[in-house]
Every structure is written in structure tokens, then in C-alpha cells.
Design a protein around this motif. Structure first.
Motif, PDB file in Angstrom:
ATOM      1  N   THR A  55       0.935  -1.204  -0.015  1.00 25.85           N
ATOM      2  CA  THR A  55       0.112  -0.132  -0.058  1.00 25.85           C
ATOM      3  C   THR A  55       0.858   1.056  -0.173  1.00 25.85           C
ATOM      4  OG1 THR A  55      -2.002   1.001   0.980  1.00 25.85           O
ATOM      5  CG2 THR A  55      -0.048   0.303   2.626  1.00 25.85           C
ATOM      6  N   GLN A  56       0.282   2.410  -0.112  1.00 23.63           N
ATOM      7  CA  GLN A  56       0.983   3.626  -0.101  1.00 23.63           C
ATOM      8  C   GLN A  56       1.789   3.869   1.432  1.00 23.63           C
ATOM      9  OE1 GLN A  56      -2.185   4.005   0.251  1.00 23.63           O
ATOM     10  NE2 GLN A  56      -1.877   4.501   2.300  1.00 23.63           N
ATOM     11  N   GLY A  62       8.121   7.379   2.689  1.00 24.33           N
ATOM     12  CA  GLY A  62       8.178   6.571   1.690  1.00 24.33           C
ATOM     13  C   GLY A  62       8.005   6.981   0.455  1.00 24.33           C
ATOM     14  N   GLN A  63       7.945   6.065  -0.538  1.00 22.27           N
ATOM     15  CA  GLN A  63       8.008   6.295  -2.023  1.00 22.27           C
ATOM     16  C   GLN A  63       6.504   6.456  -2.509  1.00 22.27           C
ATOM     17  OE1 GLN A  63      11.003   4.696  -4.576  1.00 22.27           O
ATOM     18  NE2 GLN A  63      12.095   4.170  -2.535  1.00 22.27           N
ATOM     19  N   ALA A  64       6.128   7.535  -2.802  1.00 21.76           N
ATOM     20  CA  ALA A  64       4.585   7.676  -3.297  1.00 21.76           C
ATOM     21  C   ALA A  64       4.444   8.865  -3.990  1.00 21.76           C
ATOM     22  CB  ALA A  64       3.971   8.048  -1.988  1.00 21.76           C
ATOM     23  N   ARG A  65       3.316   8.573  -4.888  1.00 19.95           N
ATOM     24  CA  ARG A  65       3.002   9.746  -5.784  1.00 19.95           C
ATOM     25  C   ARG A  65       2.581  10.978  -5.242  1.00 19.95           C
ATOM     26  NH1 ARG A  65      -1.610   6.174  -8.941  1.00 19.95           N
ATOM     27  NH2 ARG A  65      -2.240   6.195  -6.872  1.00 19.95           N
ATOM     28  N   GLU A  66       2.686  12.270  -5.979  1.00 19.75           N
ATOM     29  CA  GLU A  66       2.323  13.354  -5.074  1.00 19.75           C
ATOM     30  C   GLU A  66       1.116  13.395  -4.412  1.00 19.75           C
ATOM     31  OE1 GLU A  66       2.333  18.044  -6.000  1.00 19.75           O
ATOM     32  OE2 GLU A  66       2.958  16.712  -7.408  1.00 19.75           O
ATOM     33  N   TYR A  67       0.062  12.871  -5.412  1.00 22.86           N
ATOM     34  CA  TYR A  67      -1.508  12.842  -4.899  1.00 22.86           C
ATOM     35  C   TYR A  67      -1.821  11.722  -3.991  1.00 22.86           C
ATOM     36  CZ  TYR A  67      -1.146  10.523  -9.584  1.00 22.86           C
ATOM     37  OH  TYR A  67      -0.817   9.529 -10.487  1.00 22.86           O
ATOM     38  N   ASP A  68      -0.997  11.041  -3.522  1.00 21.42           N
ATOM     39  CA  ASP A  68      -1.212   9.970  -2.465  1.00 21.42           C
ATOM     40  C   ASP A  68      -0.771  10.637  -1.180  1.00 21.42           C
ATOM     41  OD1 ASP A  68      -2.006   7.708  -4.032  1.00 21.42           O
ATOM     42  OD2 ASP A  68       0.111   7.077  -4.362  1.00 21.42           O
ATOM     43  N   GLY A  69       0.059  11.809  -1.109  1.00 21.13           N
ATOM     44  CA  GLY A  69       0.541  12.313   0.147  1.00 21.13           C
ATOM     45  C   GLY A  69      -0.495  13.324   0.780  1.00 21.13           C
ATOM     46  N   GLY A  70      -0.100  13.940   1.749  1.00 24.42           N
ATOM     47  CA  GLY A  70      -0.879  14.667   2.798  1.00 24.42           C
ATOM     48  C   GLY A  70      -1.211  14.102   3.839  1.00 24.42           C
ATOM     49  N   GLU A  71      -1.129  14.730   4.951  1.00 21.76           N
ATOM     50  CA  GLU A  71      -1.513  14.170   6.342  1.00 21.76           C
ATOM     51  C   GLU A  71      -2.802  13.590   6.491  1.00 21.76           C
ATOM     52  OE1 GLU A  71      -0.560  17.009   9.507  1.00 21.76           O
ATOM     53  OE2 GLU A  71       1.537  17.455   8.909  1.00 21.76           O
ATOM     54  N   SER A  72      -3.899  13.990   6.007  1.00 24.82           N
ATOM     55  CA  SER A  72      -5.050  13.717   6.177  1.00 24.82           C
ATOM     56  C   SER A  72      -5.140  12.291   5.400  1.00 24.82           C
ATOM     57  CB  SER A  72      -6.114  14.721   5.501  1.00 24.82           C
ATOM     58  OG  SER A  72      -7.503  14.211   5.616  1.00 24.82           O
ATOM     59  N   LYS A  73      -5.029  12.221   4.103  1.00 23.76           N
ATOM     60  CA  LYS A  73      -4.838  10.929   3.694  1.00 23.76           C
ATOM     61  C   LYS A  73      -4.080   9.960   4.253  1.00 23.76           C
ATOM     62  CE  LYS A  73      -5.637  12.731  -1.282  1.00 23.76           C
ATOM     63  NZ  LYS A  73      -5.093  12.787  -2.518  1.00 23.76           N
ATOM     64  N   GLN A  74      -3.062  10.244   4.486  1.00 24.51           N
ATOM     65  CA  GLN A  74      -1.805   9.230   5.293  1.00 24.51           C
ATOM     66  C   GLN A  74      -2.588   8.708   6.571  1.00 24.51           C
ATOM     67  OE1 GLN A  74       1.566  11.874   5.271  1.00 24.51           O
ATOM     68  NE2 GLN A  74       2.135  11.369   3.273  1.00 24.51           N
ATOM     69  N   ALA A  75      -3.163   9.552   7.283  1.00 21.19           N
ATOM     70  CA  ALA A  75      -3.773   9.358   8.429  1.00 21.19           C
ATOM     71  C   ALA A  75      -4.921   8.249   8.408  1.00 21.19           C
ATOM     72  CB  ALA A  75      -3.993  10.517   9.361  1.00 21.19           C
ATOM     73  N   LYS A  76      -5.623   8.647   7.323  1.00 19.82           N
ATOM     74  CA  LYS A  76      -6.858   7.661   6.989  1.00 19.82           C
ATOM     75  C   LYS A  76      -6.519   6.492   6.670  1.00 19.82           C
ATOM     76  CE  LYS A  76     -10.321  11.627   6.232  1.00 19.82           C
ATOM     77  NZ  LYS A  76     -11.020  12.273   4.945  1.00 19.82           N
ATOM     78  N   CYS A  77      -5.579   6.319   5.407  1.00 19.17           N
ATOM     79  CA  CYS A  77      -5.035   5.020   5.161  1.00 19.17           C
ATOM     80  C   CYS A  77      -4.449   4.170   6.456  1.00 19.17           C
ATOM     81  CB  CYS A  77      -4.093   5.474   3.810  1.00 19.17           C
ATOM     82  SG  CYS A  77      -4.762   5.942   2.450  1.00 19.17           S
ATOM     83  N   LYS A  78      -3.671   4.950   7.040  1.00 17.93           N
ATOM     84  CA  LYS A  78      -3.160   4.154   8.198  1.00 17.93           C
ATOM     85  C   LYS A  78      -4.326   3.687   9.110  1.00 17.93           C
ATOM     86  CE  LYS A  78       0.307   4.849  12.003  1.00 17.93           C
ATOM     87  NZ  LYS A  78       1.210   5.528  12.650  1.00 17.93           N
ATOM     88  N   LYS A  79      -5.245   4.313   9.391  1.00 13.14           N
ATOM     89  CA  LYS A  79      -6.277   3.714  10.198  1.00 13.14           C
ATOM     90  C   LYS A  79      -7.056   2.542   9.526  1.00 13.14           C
ATOM     91  CE  LYS A  79      -9.960   5.769  13.013  1.00 13.14           C
ATOM     92  NZ  LYS A  79     -10.456   6.926  13.490  1.00 13.14           N
ATOM     93  N   ASN A 101       5.409  -0.631   3.080  1.00 16.95           N
ATOM     94  CA  ASN A 101       5.322   0.759   2.546  1.00 16.95           C
ATOM     95  C   ASN A 101       6.308   1.425   2.922  1.00 16.95           C
ATOM     96  OD1 ASN A 101       4.239   1.118   4.997  1.00 16.95           O
ATOM     97  ND2 ASN A 101       2.741   2.197   4.507  1.00 16.95           N
ATOM     98  N   ASP A 102       7.571   1.010   3.466  1.00 14.12           N
ATOM     99  CA  ASP A 102       8.672   2.018   3.975  1.00 14.12           C
ATOM    100  C   ASP A 102       9.437   2.537   3.027  1.00 14.12           C
ATOM    101  OD1 ASP A 102      10.405   0.185   3.098  1.00 14.12           O
ATOM    102  OD2 ASP A 102      10.611  -0.841   5.201  1.00 14.12           O
ATOM    103  N   ALA A 103      10.231   3.228   3.346  1.00 11.69           N
ATOM    104  CA  ALA A 103      11.201   3.999   2.293  1.00 11.69           C
ATOM    105  C   ALA A 103      12.047   3.202   1.441  1.00 11.69           C
ATOM    106  CB  ALA A 103      12.300   4.895   3.272  1.00 11.69           C
ATOM    107  N   ASN A 104      12.208   1.996   1.426  1.00 18.07           N
ATOM    108  CA  ASN A 104      12.817   1.025   0.651  1.00 18.07           C
ATOM    109  C   ASN A 104      11.722   0.257  -0.180  1.00 18.07           C
ATOM    110  OD1 ASN A 104      15.353   1.609   1.831  1.00 18.07           O
ATOM    111  ND2 ASN A 104      15.007   0.039   3.518  1.00 18.07           N
ATOM    112  N   GLU A 105      10.705   0.651   0.014  1.00 19.61           N
ATOM    113  CA  GLU A 105       9.476  -0.200  -0.906  1.00 19.61           C
ATOM    114  C   GLU A 105       9.353   0.729  -2.517  1.00 19.61           C
ATOM    115  OE1 GLU A 105       7.153  -3.511  -1.512  1.00 19.61           O
ATOM    116  OE2 GLU A 105       8.663  -3.006   0.267  1.00 19.61           O
ATOM    117  N   THR A 106      10.038   0.394  -3.408  1.00 18.05           N
ATOM    118  CA  THR A 106       9.867   0.798  -4.503  1.00 18.05           C
ATOM    119  C   THR A 106       8.638  -0.011  -5.231  1.00 18.05           C
ATOM    120  OG1 THR A 106      11.399  -0.772  -5.635  1.00 18.05           O
ATOM    121  CG2 THR A 106      12.486   1.204  -4.590  1.00 18.05           C
ATOM    122  N   ILE A 107       8.336   0.739  -6.523  1.00 20.05           N
ATOM    123  CA  ILE A 107       7.507  -0.124  -7.162  1.00 20.05           C
ATOM    124  C   ILE A 107       7.844  -1.149  -7.818  1.00 20.05           C
ATOM    125  CG2 ILE A 107       6.218   0.217  -9.780  1.00 20.05           C
ATOM    126  CD1 ILE A 107       4.963   1.818  -7.341  1.00 20.05           C
TER     127      ILE A 107
END
Length: 206
Positions: A55-56, A62-79, A101-107
Motif C-alpha cells: 500500500t502507499q 516513503g515512495q509515493a505519488r504526489e497525490y497520495d500524500g498529505g497528512e489527512s490522506k495518510q492518517a486515514k489510510c493508516k487507520k 510501504n516503507d522508504a525502501n519499498e519501490t514500485i
């Protein structure tokens, strides 16, 4: 980490679940959405020993697309993903469940995990279907709902008639815009939907 140890980790992962979340959890996307937790777990072997969730990232490291980022999205996905982990640990208490989904997880590494896994379960996503049909194991891909749905090419001809290790499955869905409306303050209604499971396939939420 050297290439040998990376290969060992990939091969030892018996099941991989692809959970697309980042760009959908707070989105009005009309074409993509989610499956229930039970839609993932019901396809896994009861004696599975290792389950990886790709997952992202839940933060900006971590490595993610720009539109996957943002604290709100990240917090919801984590939950939601942590709730999925709880579901899997309850269903498979002897299995090791890991979020990938850590920093070493590439596509490329995610692709390799899915190709090398014994079982792969994939929801409504444009990325996961490609390693899903390339896997050496068995893949369960959510069947497109209609002729113009994402991944409709899986139906012409039906990919499961071409590849005997690919299964198209009918599962309940929650589209992204419905998820956004349901979230409210704490996401409890969304989590209830994920945790519930109706035996009748292809049940929808709108």
C-alpha cells in the motif's frame, strides 16, 4: 540490503494483498474504490504463514505519488490498513502480517513481491492487475463491474480462460466518492463497512 536477502524475503511471502488507498480515501474518483476486508481474507489458504500488504506510505518518508500524500490522506489510510491487519491477525493467528510501504519499498519491489507470492488478492486498481496476471502463484482479481469499468480488458477474452492461475472474483465494493461522504469525523462508518461482510457477492454501496 543485498539482492540475495531481498529475494529471500520476497519468496517467503506466501500471500500479498494490494490495497490501493492514498488517492482514493478522500477522493471523488468515479471509477475506483475498495473491497471489504473479508473480500481479501476469504481467498487465502487457511494455513497461510506470511501475508504482506502492499500500500502507499503513511508519511512523507516513503515512495509515493504526489497525490497520495498529505497528512489527512495518510492518517486515514493508516487507520484503515491497521484495521485490515487486525482483521487478518484474527483470521490467521499463526501468520505473520506485514505492511510493505516503507522508504525502501519501490514500485519494482512491490511488483516483484506480487509476482513471486503464492497468492495475490487485488481490488479495483489499475496497477495491481499487471503483477496479478504475471504472478507465478494464484491471483484473485476483482471482476470489472461493467463494460466501461477500469480493467475491462480482463473480460475480452476473460483472462481466467487464458491463464489458469488467475481468478476473477465478484466482491462488494465501496466507490471512492461514497467513502469520502461516509468518513465524517472519525471514519467509524467506513471501518464498519470494511469489517462487515455480506455473503451475497457484488453487493454495492453508493
Amino acid at each position: 540490503m543485498n539482492s540475495c536477502s531481498t529475494t529471500t524475503i520476497i519468496i517467503r511471502t506466501k500471500a500479498v494483498l494490494h490495497f490501493r488507498c492514498g488517492d482514493l480515501i478522500s477522493s471523488n474518483h468515479p471509477s475506483f474504490g475498495f473491497m471489504k476486508f473479508g473480500s481479501y481474507s476469504r481467498h487465502l489458504d487457511q494455513n497461510v504463514t506470511s501475508i504482506g500488504i502492499v500500500t502507499q506510505p503513511f508519511d512523507d518518508h516513503g515512495q509515493a505519488r504526489e497525490y497520495d500524500g498529505g497528512e489527512s490522506k495518510q492518517a486515514k489510510c493508516k487507520k484503515v490498513v491497521y484495521a485490515l491487519v487486525d482483521h487478518l491477525q484474527e483470521k490467521f493467528p499463526a501468520a505473520r502480517v506485514a505492511i510493505r510501504n516503507d522508504a525502501n519499498e519501490t514500485i519494482a519491489l512491490t511488483f516483484a513481491r506480487m509476482v513471486m507470492a503464492k497468492q495475490v488478492v487485488i481490488g479495483i486498481t489499475s496497477f495491481g492487475v499487471f503483477p496479478g496476471i504475471a504472478t507465478f502463484g494464484t491471483s484473485y482479481i476483482r471482476k470489472p463491474d461493467y463494460d466501461k469499468a477500469p480493467n475491462r480488458w480482463l473480460l475480452r477474452p476473460k483472462v481466467e480462460e487464458v491463464l489458469d492461475n488467475v481468478k476473477l472474483v465478484e466482491e462488494p465494493r465501496l466507490m471512492a466518492m461514497s467513502c469520502r461522504r461516509m468518513w465524517k469525523e472519525d471514519g467509524s462508518a467506513v471501518l464498519d463497512w470494511f469489517r462487515s461482510y455480506e455473503t451475497q457477492p457484488n453487493s454495492t454501496a453508493s
